[in-house]
Design a protein around this motif. Sequence first.
Motif, short mmCIF file in Angstrom:
data_model
loop_
_atom_site.label_atom_id
_atom_site.label_comp_id
_atom_site.label_asym_id
_atom_site.label_seq_id
_atom_site.Cartn_x
_atom_site.Cartn_y
_atom_site.Cartn_z
N UNK A 43 4.34 10.43 -6.37
CA UNK A 43 5.36 10.83 -7.38
C UNK A 43 4.97 10.96 -8.68
N UNK A 44 4.00 10.25 -9.23
CA UNK A 44 3.31 10.22 -10.55
C UNK A 44 2.57 11.80 -10.63
N UNK A 45 1.88 12.18 -9.50
CA UNK A 45 0.94 13.19 -9.49
C UNK A 45 2.02 14.52 -9.35
N UNK A 46 3.32 14.23 -8.53
CA UNK A 46 4.19 15.30 -8.52
C UNK A 46 4.89 15.73 -10.07
N UNK A 47 5.05 14.77 -10.67
CA UNK A 47 5.70 14.71 -12.09
C UNK A 47 4.72 15.34 -13.06
N UNK B 63 0.81 -1.14 -0.08
CA UNK B 63 0.01 -0.13 -0.02
C UNK B 63 0.69 1.29 -0.03
N UNK B 64 1.99 1.33 0.74
CA UNK B 64 2.81 2.35 0.95
C UNK B 64 3.68 2.45 -0.49
N UNK B 65 4.02 1.45 -1.16
CA UNK B 65 4.59 1.63 -2.26
C UNK B 65 3.72 2.21 -3.45
N UNK B 66 2.40 1.70 -3.43
CA UNK B 66 1.35 2.48 -4.28
C UNK B 66 1.23 3.68 -4.00
N UNK B 67 1.05 4.28 -2.88
CA UNK B 67 0.86 5.52 -2.50
C UNK B 67 2.07 6.49 -2.82
N UNK B 68 3.23 6.00 -2.62
CA UNK B 68 4.40 6.68 -2.98
C UNK B 68 4.36 6.75 -4.48
N UNK B 69 4.26 5.72 -5.20
CA UNK B 69 4.28 5.99 -6.86
C UNK B 69 3.12 6.84 -7.20
#
Lengths: 119, 157
Positions: free
Chosen positions: A113-117, A104-110
Amino acid sequence: VVKNVQTPLTPAVLHILLALAREERHGYGIMKQVESDSRGKVRMGPGTLYGSLGRMLEAGLIHESEKRVDPELDDERRIYYGISALGRTTLAAELERYSDVLAVAGRSSRARSAFAHGS
Amino acid sequence: MAADSFLQRSRALYARLLRLYPTQFRERFGEGMEQTFADSCRRRRTEGVGLFGFVLWVFAETIVAILREHATRSRRQVMRDDTVRFLKTVKYSAIAVGVLMVAGILTVMFLARGKTGDDGDIAGVVAPALLLTCVSGVVAVVAAVRQKRAQRRVVHP
């Protein structure tokens, strides 16, 4: 689905189960193994260790083995502790829970970062 | 030499500290705790790491653990007392209901004595009362057995 397993475990109980998963150990052996597994980050004193061992014995997560001498230490006989079948099931359930949390943490982090990019 | 003496004194003092644990806990784990403490101190001395700070930390950690064991023991005692009290209440309530039902059945039978026809038909009243009496009896027995078990249960330290 694992039944009759109470998770989450306290950090002390989790570390003790991990230390006993490979082989039976006496109190000091458990303490050393926990310290080595955590690369010195988890320090457990005799109070926490034996308090946890008492509760784990009561819950059936571990069992006491016969007293024997540790060839690496002195000639004092020590009680060894081993993990029970319920202990193994509990440990497996807890590790699965951790891996779910990590996923879950990995998905949220991805997603973050996708949102930030993207923005 | 001085380190040996400090180690011996610390071990003796630690053994004394362990006496503050609840008896059952101390009898079960006291020896192991002393060994673990001595082993840890020996290793630190062999590695040439300072002993004083470690001994202080272990003493503080053990004092906290002693307080925790006593608190757990008291909490369990309270829970056990509450369970026993609850089962006692259930048992006596069930007995009271059973006695009342029997008294009611006897009264109805006495009042219906000598009556015939619909006035004498008391089965509709007596049957449910009898059933309730039986249920009360079973509940009272179960509560009594469980109460005995709860009282016998050993309180872990």
